[in-house]
Design an enzyme around this catalytic site. Structure first.
Site, short mmCIF file in Angstrom:
data_model
loop_
_atom_site.label_atom_id
_atom_site.label_comp_id
_atom_site.label_asym_id
_atom_site.label_seq_id
_atom_site.Cartn_x
_atom_site.Cartn_y
_atom_site.Cartn_z
N ASN A 1 -1.71 3.74 8.20
CA ASN A 1 -1.97 5.12 6.92
C ASN A 1 -0.61 5.13 6.00
O ASN A 1 -0.33 6.40 6.64
CB ASN A 1 -2.20 5.99 8.48
CG ASN A 1 -3.41 5.59 8.89
OD1 ASN A 1 -4.35 5.33 8.01
ND2 ASN A 1 -3.15 5.96 10.57
N ARG A 2 0.35 4.13 6.13
CA ARG A 2 1.39 4.54 5.42
C ARG A 2 2.55 4.97 5.83
O ARG A 2 3.39 5.45 5.50
CB ARG A 2 0.81 4.69 4.03
CG ARG A 2 -0.02 4.44 3.56
CD ARG A 2 0.08 3.55 1.93
NE ARG A 2 -1.13 2.81 1.14
CZ ARG A 2 -0.69 1.92 0.88
NH1 ARG A 2 0.32 1.52 0.86
NH2 ARG A 2 -1.75 1.40 0.68
N LEU A 3 2.20 4.50 7.26
CA LEU A 3 3.11 5.53 7.84
C LEU A 3 4.38 4.66 8.42
O LEU A 3 4.68 4.42 9.60
CB LEU A 3 3.01 6.35 9.41
CG LEU A 3 1.87 6.85 9.42
CD1 LEU A 3 1.27 8.21 10.39
CD2 LEU A 3 2.59 8.04 8.21
#
Ligand SMILES: Cc1cc2nc3c(=O)[nH]c(=O)nc-3n(C[C@H](O)[C@H](O)[C@H](O)COP(=O)(O)O)c2cc1C
Length: 217
Positions: free
Chosen positions: A195-197
């Site tokens: 999640n692009r975290l």
């Protein structure tokens, strides 16, 4: 890519994505952490894990970047070798600061290094130069790196002339060739996550100690 390196790549893929930055405790020295990541990259099946983008800048603030190979690193810095007459060298002589970026796709990892740059002692360049294959040593003599070359034949003729000149002899270190050391004041570790975290951990040298901070991705 060989079957072995393909299998290694599949085995490695995504490990860090799941685990995040498990090796990165706050009190870990960033060079030691780099060592851990670098040896994982070397075991990952990746081609040329030692390749890094080197960014330099003229004293008029015009940047340029190219790939180089990391040949050595320790607590004093990161060493690569090049032609001291090249464009990168000219920029480093004007403005002795550089950034290095490693990218290890299969591990989804990036490491950014920034610091001051100095030439390595000639004796150290000498040792490395003589460890290279003979053809690379002659190639270093033959290349006026970054100068305009009329045609390829000229380079090949020059290589053959030098090969004949040094036949049977040790090839001396060219006085226009050697290493540079990037002495880091900042090292950032980036681990891709879902999640692009992504995880980012940046170490800054504060006097003689390293301070670490997490950054938003
Ligand atoms: C994977 C890779 C590794 C390279 N390693 C080096 C290196 O260690 N030293 C070097 O001088 N050039 C290396 N080169 C060539 C440089 O990228 C560049 O073309 C050359 O150094 C001239 O750059 P400059 O004109 O900006 O000085 C490498 C290129 C590639 C693609």
């Amino acid at each position: 890519m060989s079957l072995k390196s393909s299998l290694l790549a599949v085995f490695t893929l995504g490990k860090g994505v799941v685990r995040g930055l498990p090796d990165a405790d706050d009190d870990r020295h960033p060079i030691d952490l780099f060592g851990t990541w670098f040896s994982e990259a070397q075991k990952s099946g990746l081609l040329l894990p030692e390749a890094a983008t080197l960014a330099t800048c003229t004293n008029h603030a015009v940047p340029s970047a190219r790939l180089v190979l990391l040949k050595d690193f320790d607590h004093n810095g990161f060493v690569f070798y090049t032609n001291y007459g090249s464009r990168k060298a000219a920029e480093l002589e004007q403005n002795p600061r550089a950034a290095l970026v490693f990218y290890w796709p299969v591990l989804q990892r990036q490491v950014r290094i920034e610091g001051g740059v100095t030439r390595v002692p000639q004796a150290q360049s000498e040792i490395y130069f003589h460890s290279r294959p003979r053809g690379s040593q002659i190639g270093a003599w033959a290349s006026r790196q970054s100068d305009r070359l009329k045609d390829r034949r000229q380079l090949e003729t020059r290589y053959r002339e030098l090969e004949a000149k040094y036949q049977g002899d040790e090839i001396p270190l060219p006085n226009f060739w050697g290493g540079y050391r990037v002495d880091p004041h900042c090292i950032e570790f980036w681990q891709g996550r879902t999640n692009r975290l992504h995880d980012r951990l940046r170490f800054d040298l504060d006097g003689t100690t390293w301070a670490s901070n997490r950054l938003y991705p």
